[in-house]
Write an enzyme that holds these catalytic residues in place. Structure first.
Site, short mmCIF file in Angstrom:
data_model
loop_
_atom_site.label_atom_id
_atom_site.label_comp_id
_atom_site.label_asym_id
_atom_site.label_seq_id
_atom_site.Cartn_x
_atom_site.Cartn_y
_atom_site.Cartn_z
N GLN B 89 59.17 1.46 15.85
CA GLN B 89 58.79 0.08 15.47
C GLN B 89 59.35 -0.31 14.11
O GLN B 89 59.19 -1.46 13.68
CB GLN B 89 57.26 -0.05 15.46
CG GLN B 89 56.63 0.19 16.83
CD GLN B 89 55.11 0.31 16.79
OE1 GLN B 89 54.48 0.11 15.76
NE2 GLN B 89 54.52 0.64 17.93
N HIS B 154 53.21 1.12 13.65
CA HIS B 154 52.22 0.29 12.95
C HIS B 154 52.60 0.02 11.49
O HIS B 154 51.85 0.34 10.57
CB HIS B 154 50.82 0.92 13.03
CG HIS B 154 50.35 1.13 14.44
ND1 HIS B 154 49.08 1.51 14.75
CD2 HIS B 154 50.96 0.96 15.64
CE1 HIS B 154 48.94 1.60 16.06
NE2 HIS B 154 50.08 1.28 16.62
N GLU B 249 43.31 -9.32 17.67
CA GLU B 249 42.43 -10.18 16.88
C GLU B 249 43.13 -11.31 16.15
O GLU B 249 44.25 -11.16 15.67
CB GLU B 249 41.71 -9.34 15.81
CG GLU B 249 40.80 -8.28 16.36
CD GLU B 249 40.08 -7.49 15.28
OE1 GLU B 249 40.44 -7.65 14.08
OE2 GLU B 249 39.17 -6.74 15.62
N TYR B 259 37.61 -5.79 7.76
CA TYR B 259 37.81 -6.31 9.12
C TYR B 259 37.62 -5.25 10.21
O TYR B 259 37.98 -5.46 11.35
CB TYR B 259 39.11 -7.12 9.18
CG TYR B 259 38.87 -8.39 8.38
CD1 TYR B 259 38.31 -9.50 8.99
CD2 TYR B 259 39.02 -8.41 7.00
CE1 TYR B 259 37.95 -10.62 8.26
CE2 TYR B 259 38.67 -9.53 6.25
CZ TYR B 259 38.13 -10.63 6.89
OH TYR B 259 37.75 -11.73 6.17
N TYR B 270 40.98 5.27 22.16
CA TYR B 270 42.03 6.07 22.78
C TYR B 270 41.39 7.01 23.77
O TYR B 270 40.35 7.60 23.51
CB TYR B 270 42.79 6.86 21.72
CG TYR B 270 43.43 5.95 20.72
CD1 TYR B 270 44.54 5.19 21.08
CD2 TYR B 270 42.91 5.81 19.45
CE1 TYR B 270 45.12 4.33 20.18
CE2 TYR B 270 43.47 4.95 18.54
CZ TYR B 270 44.58 4.20 18.90
OH TYR B 270 45.14 3.36 18.02
CA LIG Z 1 38.73 -6.17 13.36
#
Ligand SMILES: [Ca+2]
Ligand SMILES: [Ca+2]
Ligand SMILES: [Ca+2]
Ligand SMILES: [Ca+2]
Lengths: 376, 376
Positions: B89, B154, B249, B259, B270
């Site tokens: 990524q 990520h 989200e 958050y 997972y």
């Molecule tokens: Ca969240």
């Protein structure tokens, strides 16, 4: 995303259950749900209230009210109802128990009330009565929508008691032909009503003392309120209403506020004009959520039982045209997610039973009570 | 409800347009939309910024940055980029213009920065440079995510300037293997960052002066932020992030708030465990909206152009796995409706052009710039 009913319909025979009940499984995000037909042969059932021992008080729009036993068996029609004009969308509508029903046996019901015997000029009324020996006693009409009107559309008719049991809320409609009346306060058309259970008017209603205003008004600018419930944590009253073509709404109606109909809507105007008057205007409230295209939203309930822990506090709303159960996840007054479940039948109402299961009424001449419980 | 691409694909030849551009029509609630391929042959395009005269500055994850002309022709790769570790990524990610670009020609871009030459230990960095003669000058790395980490997942990488141009926000991810770090303040993993455009730290950042905390942190508990934008009316910064399996989200990240990742999520853990740790916890923020199942949300933009008046103020968000454009109607910080449009291609980013049209990047080796404009 639509979740379809899966697994072939299976026949389940329960001990002591005379009718054959069909059960299907609905797969949803957080639970596999068993959908059982608890009772059938109800003529457009509209409202349901839970009595003791699993019994239910059920209205049929065709003008009957019955007790349905926990095994689904239907009692004879209850006697002593007032004259009800059954016409198009009009008839016997909602039913609620008195907050002190165990002691007073009082019930409240809404219906289309004719101007005079046999007249097709009607409006929505609410009556109270004591239910004893399958008969209504001491019947009293505590509210009649003003004015009465020709035609048989948009009666509203859904009711809910406030969290403290002190007030009775009633959702009304614009009667189809009186849209503009929803914006003026000199009538009950397109209004949400707050009264005491004896029909008297709370002195702190927002338009009490305003010249020419109907004092029962709580909020206005509603098209046709079809579902109502109290939010568990906040005690706030919520309502859903039909839009024109699109724009079915969830609202959190506050005292004195204007919910926009027919000035603003997310639906289309009659005849198919797009946007038209627009979505929003100063001094009018946007909905908390809308379904566009319309599901023809009917009942709504906050889930607050223990059978579906992941759904705690969610709004469940049902669709006539949508033939669906919509689940709205909430964060306070915000919708943060929708899951749409296809039931393949027109649904009129949703209530949460004392057992934490979900009860639905189907809107057909051979209408049913469906019970949704966790599948094994 | 999914809106599918309708009408057979038609070939449209525009004067001066050398590539053959295919145009399709997407039917939506309020508009029929023409979807044109403006440019193609971009290797996983990731970020796009609008220059003057319809030109665009585009990044390719494979490590190239180019100017694309208004007719879709691609320029040569811009020279002078730092070493970028292209791996899974990781690679070259977002690009933004300086708020004063017309005068300073400064650009900002994010990328996976190796620990040392050729190393597979990387993290997300932001560099600034002056773009002149297709070359970057005075290159300066203004931020490097701490710590660097093995593996190529990520990275976050999306950036946005605050409404006043004073601050640069950068969304980061948990690097896949460092989920728990998202809950502690001694690192940049799973954080949203606020810095001045020169890389220095605003004194009013929420954790400045807190022992052991990284002072660049604005908010924490994020899994992998992939899209960001500023809300037109409020000037507030919004962000979207990937959930695990479900629970993508939309957040409105406020200074110092948590958050929730990996403690609370609407996705599955997972290995497929349901609910798991749950949806919400005291001291952690619920999302404003979530997609469950995941669309693998990528870019987000508030629509604020004049080509789609009915969409004014709406959030547009794109999906990689979902291959979609989701439109969220807003009332302040509430989502009141979602429309989901199927584009049939993995979408990486969405920006609103100066012309009010909507520009999308597709996430393919032969990646495209798509332009969405009102169909005639
Ligand atoms: Ca969240
Ligand atoms: Ca409204
Ligand atoms: Ca307004
Ligand atoms: Ca919380």
């Amino acid at each position: 995303m639509k979740k379809a009913l899966v697994l072939a319909s299976t026949l389940a025979f329960t001990a002591g259950y005379t009718a054959s009940a069909s059960a299907e499984t609905l797969q949803t995000r957080w639970a596999d749900i068993q959908v059982e037909t608890l009772s059938e042969g109800l003529n457009h059932p509209w409202g349901i209230a839970f009595l003791s021992n699993g019994r239910m008080l059920v209205t049929e729009r065709a003008g009957h009210m019955r007790i349905v036993e926990s095994d689904g068996n239907k009692g004879d029609p209850i006697e002593g109802l007032p004259e009800i004009k059954v016409m198009r969308q009009g008839g016997l509508m909602d039913v609620k128990l008195s907050p002190d029903y165990e002691n007073d046996q009082i019930i409240y019901f809404s219906y289309s009330e004719p101007e005079s015997e046999g007249s097709e000029i009607t409006s929505t009324a609410v009556a109270k009565a004591r239910l004893q020996d399958n008969t209504l006693h001491d019947l009293e009409v505590i509210f009649s929508q003003y004015p009465k009107e020709q035609g048989g559309r948009h009666y509203g008719g859904r009711m809910i008691f406030s969290a403290d049991g002190e007030y009775l809320f009633l959702g009304l409609g614009d009667r189809g032909d009186r849209q503009d009346d929803a914006q003026t306060l000199d009538n009950h058309t397109g209004k949400l009503i707050r009264i005491y259970p004896d029909g008297s008017v709370p002195e702190d209603n927002p338009f009490v003392g305003e010249e020419g205003a109907q004092p029962e008004i709580w909020s206005y600018g509603h098209r046709n309120i079809q579902g109502m419930d109290i939010q568990p944590d906040t005690g706030l009253m919520w309502a859903v209403e039909h839009g024109p073509q699109g724009g079915d709404e969830v609202n959190l109606p506050e005292a004195g506020k204007n919910y926009g109909w027919p000035v603003v809507t997310h639906g289309e105007q009659y005849g198919g004009g797009e946007v038209g008057i627009g979505f929003d205007k100063e001094g009018m409230e946007l909905p908390v959520w809308h379904w566009t295209p319309s599901i023809a939203v009917s009942g709504m309930a906050f889930y607050d039982g223990n059978q579906f822990p992941a759904w705690q506090g969610n709004i469940l709303a049902t669709g006539l045209r949508g033939q669906n159960l919509a689940r709205l996840e909430m964060d306070g007054d915000r919708v943060i997610h929708e899951e749409d479940m296809d039931l393949g039948q027109r649904i009129r109402e949703v209530r949460i039973g004392p057992d934490g299961n979900i009860y639905l009424l189907t809107d057909h001449e051979n209408g049913k009570i469906l019970r949704l419980s966790p599948a094994e």
